[in-house]
Design a protein around this motif. Structure first.
Motif, PDB file in Angstrom:
ATOM      1  N   LYS A   1      -1.243   4.250  -1.495  1.00  0.00           N
ATOM      2  CA  LYS A   1      -2.287   4.529  -0.580  1.00  0.00           C
ATOM      3  C   LYS A   1      -2.134   4.885   0.611  1.00  0.00           C
ATOM      4  O   LYS A   1      -2.895   5.565   1.299  1.00  0.00           O
ATOM      5  CB  LYS A   1      -3.051   3.068  -0.778  1.00  0.00           C
ATOM      6  CG  LYS A   1      -3.455   2.411  -2.227  1.00  0.00           C
ATOM      7  CD  LYS A   1      -3.898   1.224  -2.059  1.00  0.00           C
ATOM      8  CE  LYS A   1      -5.327   0.950  -1.246  1.00  0.00           C
ATOM      9  NZ  LYS A   1      -5.735  -0.376  -1.411  1.00  0.00           N
ATOM     10  N   SER A   9       0.206  -9.326  -2.019  1.00  0.00           N
ATOM     11  CA  SER A   9      -1.144  -8.413  -2.658  1.00  0.00           C
ATOM     12  C   SER A   9      -1.624  -8.578  -3.743  1.00  0.00           C
ATOM     13  O   SER A   9      -1.003  -8.487  -4.691  1.00  0.00           O
ATOM     14  CB  SER A   9      -0.432  -6.970  -2.174  1.00  0.00           C
ATOM     15  OG  SER A   9      -1.307  -5.995  -2.750  1.00  0.00           O
ATOM     16  N   SER A  10      -3.011  -9.260  -3.609  1.00  0.00           N
ATOM     17  CA  SER A  10      -3.620  -9.072  -5.099  1.00  0.00           C
ATOM     18  C   SER A  10      -3.595  -7.810  -5.902  1.00  0.00           C
ATOM     19  O   SER A  10      -3.655  -7.674  -6.981  1.00  0.00           O
ATOM     20  CB  SER A  10      -5.023  -9.956  -4.686  1.00  0.00           C
ATOM     21  OG  SER A  10      -5.776  -8.926  -3.977  1.00  0.00           O
ATOM     22  N   GLU A  11      -3.930  -6.895  -4.904  1.00  0.00           N
ATOM     23  CA  GLU A  11      -4.014  -5.553  -5.764  1.00  0.00           C
ATOM     24  C   GLU A  11      -2.588  -5.164  -6.364  1.00  0.00           C
ATOM     25  O   GLU A  11      -2.654  -4.714  -7.521  1.00  0.00           O
ATOM     26  CB  GLU A  11      -4.291  -4.411  -4.894  1.00  0.00           C
ATOM     27  CG  GLU A  11      -4.654  -3.008  -5.466  1.00  0.00           C
ATOM     28  CD  GLU A  11      -5.075  -2.163  -4.327  1.00  0.00           C
ATOM     29  OE1 GLU A  11      -5.267  -0.939  -4.912  1.00  0.00           O
ATOM     30  OE2 GLU A  11      -5.159  -2.152  -3.127  1.00  0.00           O
ATOM     31  N   TRP A  12      -1.678  -5.643  -5.738  1.00  0.00           N
ATOM     32  CA  TRP A  12      -0.112  -5.081  -6.449  1.00  0.00           C
ATOM     33  C   TRP A  12      -0.036  -6.032  -7.574  1.00  0.00           C
ATOM     34  O   TRP A  12       0.431  -5.434  -8.593  1.00  0.00           O
ATOM     35  CB  TRP A  12       0.972  -5.486  -5.452  1.00  0.00           C
ATOM     36  CG  TRP A  12       2.168  -5.150  -5.958  1.00  0.00           C
ATOM     37  CD1 TRP A  12       2.905  -6.189  -6.345  1.00  0.00           C
ATOM     38  CD2 TRP A  12       2.908  -4.045  -5.796  1.00  0.00           C
ATOM     39  NE1 TRP A  12       4.118  -5.538  -7.145  1.00  0.00           N
ATOM     40  CE2 TRP A  12       4.211  -4.058  -6.628  1.00  0.00           C
ATOM     41  CE3 TRP A  12       2.706  -2.694  -5.619  1.00  0.00           C
ATOM     42  CZ2 TRP A  12       5.084  -3.450  -6.745  1.00  0.00           C
ATOM     43  CZ3 TRP A  12       3.697  -1.603  -5.664  1.00  0.00           C
ATOM     44  CH2 TRP A  12       4.977  -1.997  -6.350  1.00  0.00           C
ATOM     45  N   ASP A  29       0.734  -1.311  -0.078  1.00  0.00           N
ATOM     46  CA  ASP A  29      -0.108   0.208  -0.136  1.00  0.00           C
ATOM     47  C   ASP A  29       0.904   1.157  -0.043  1.00  0.00           C
ATOM     48  O   ASP A  29       0.309   2.394  -0.645  1.00  0.00           O
ATOM     49  CB  ASP A  29      -1.098  -0.232   1.097  1.00  0.00           C
ATOM     50  CG  ASP A  29      -2.087  -0.946   0.980  1.00  0.00           C
ATOM     51  OD1 ASP A  29      -2.435  -1.426   0.061  1.00  0.00           O
ATOM     52  OD2 ASP A  29      -2.841  -1.186   2.146  1.00  0.00           O
ATOM     53  N   SER A  84      -2.165  -7.149  -9.950  1.00  0.00           N
ATOM     54  CA  SER A  84      -2.977  -7.101 -10.549  1.00  0.00           C
ATOM     55  C   SER A  84      -2.740  -5.604 -11.273  1.00  0.00           C
ATOM     56  O   SER A  84      -2.731  -5.494 -12.382  1.00  0.00           O
ATOM     57  CB  SER A  84      -4.437  -6.791 -10.214  1.00  0.00           C
ATOM     58  OG  SER A  84      -4.845  -5.959  -9.321  1.00  0.00           O
ATOM     59  N   LYS A  85      -2.171  -4.798 -10.405  1.00  0.00           N
ATOM     60  CA  LYS A  85      -1.908  -3.207 -10.936  1.00  0.00           C
ATOM     61  C   LYS A  85      -0.510  -3.030 -11.362  1.00  0.00           C
ATOM     62  O   LYS A  85      -0.227  -2.145 -12.133  1.00  0.00           O
ATOM     63  CB  LYS A  85      -2.236  -2.376  -9.659  1.00  0.00           C
ATOM     64  CG  LYS A  85      -3.803  -2.100  -9.634  1.00  0.00           C
ATOM     65  CD  LYS A  85      -4.209  -1.063  -8.461  1.00  0.00           C
ATOM     66  CE  LYS A  85      -5.699  -0.901  -8.267  1.00  0.00           C
ATOM     67  NZ  LYS A  85      -6.166   0.141  -7.223  1.00  0.00           N
TER      68      LYS A  85
END
Length: 342
Positions: free
Chosen positions: A127, A173-176, A122, A178-179
């Motif tokens: 974030k 981190s799935s967000e990391w 994050d 994917s992004k």
């Protein structure tokens, strides 16, 4: 007469060194402190000069592909696609295990901070923007953290350290994942770029409120505090030789040694650890190379994974586990010149 004898001795020394040859390598900054020591000792022992340029893993992979160096250094193994771009078969051998740490500059904070993978992701996603964010405070109760804005420091060059760090973040981190994803070079959401581990360490050291990911020895050399990181078992582990080595314990080494050891399942391991590799061609007869040059390289590589291992621990790298060392020696033994082993 005395001058004549001294001159003859000097010429003999130069001739001997020339006969021994010299080698060139380029790539990862992650093992540069270790390689500097190794190659200085090897020159003293064997009379061979090894010129290694710390230009980043990405540049090292490019140079070995283009055959402008004898070997490359890289913290991440080359992908299948990357190796297909090479004119012949490339081999990888691990030489050490190192740890990547979150180093920071927080004036007045003397207690080492704790981080989770999610918090680190994050921060690097932009974030979490200030040090007194509730997510950081919750991990560090009782620590007075100033409300400084976070300056994110990251690599600007193609970097194996970046690959290791982003490989870890992609696992936690799935967000990391994917992004941003995993790679030597990334499309960073935020951050100030710097070249090499030394460059990132320099940004952190000179910037109150900065955070940067660097190989352990660079944090120590620059007297930068660095945090413990929660591993897969839920323990907060501070990077050191032992916990980094445990990341490889129980890992099945593939025949080509290309393997990730981040986010290890070992309950006492440090989670952002990696092998660092030397990459070279199996067939050594190319671009005018001689058998003598090939033999010089083979002797160096053998020394690095055997005798040279004694320099790992004093410089905050872990020695190769026995299974990795055995695989490395087997791979070195497969080298050929004009199709024949030598």
């Amino acid at each position: 007469m005395k001058k004549t004898i001294l001159l003859a001795m000097a010429l003999a020394t130069v001739s001997s060194a020339s006969a021994q040859g010299a080698l060139t390598g380029a790539g990862a900054s992650f093992p540069f402190p270790l390689y500097s020591k190794m190659f200085a000792e090897y020159k003293s022992d064997a009379g061979v000069t090894v010129n290694y340029q710390s230009v980043g893993s990405g540049a090292g992979q490019k140079q070995i592909t283009e055959r402008t160096v004898d070997f490359a250094g890289s913290d991440n193994p080359m992908s299948d696609d990357a190796m297909k771009a090479a004119p012949a078969k490339l081999l990888h051998i691990p030489t050490a295990i190192g740890a990547v740490v979150p180093s920071y500059n927080l004036p007045g904070v003397t207690t080492p901070l704790k981080f989770t993978g999610k918090v680190l992701a994050d921060i690097y996603l932009g974030k979490i923007k200030t040090w007194n964010d509730k997510a950081i405070a919750a991990l560090n109760p009782g620590v007075s953290i100033p409300p400084l804005p976070i300056t994110v420091a990251r690599r600007s060059d193609g970097s194996g350290t970046t690959f290791v760090f982003s490989d870890y973040l992609s696992k936690v981190s799935s967000e990391w994942k994917s992004k941003v994803g995993t790679g030597n070079s990334l499309q960073w959401p935020v951050g100030t770029g710097a070249k090499g581990n030394d460059g990132v360490a320099g940004v952190v050291k000179s910037t109150p409120g900065a955070i940067g990911y660097v190989e352990l020895v660079y944090a120590k050399q620059n007297k930068l505090p660095f945090g413990s990181v929660q591993n897969r078992a839920g323990k907060f582990v501070t990077a050191d030789n032992g916990p980094a080595a445990l990341a490889a314990k129980g890992v099945v080494m593939p025949a080509d040694t290309r393997v990730s050891i981040t986010n290890s399942a070992n309950p006492d391991s440090y989670p952002i650890a990696s092998f660092t590799y030397v990459i070279f061609y199996q067939e050594q007869k190319y671009a005018g190379r001689t058998l003598a040059q090939a033999q010089t390289l083979k002797k160096l590589l053998t020394w690095m994974v055997t005798t040279g291992q004694k320099y790992n621990e004093p410089l905050d790298y872990s020695e190769l586990p026995s299974n990795a060392a055995a695989k490395a020696k087997s791979i070195i033994a497969s080298m050929t010149f004009d199709g024949k082993k030598f």
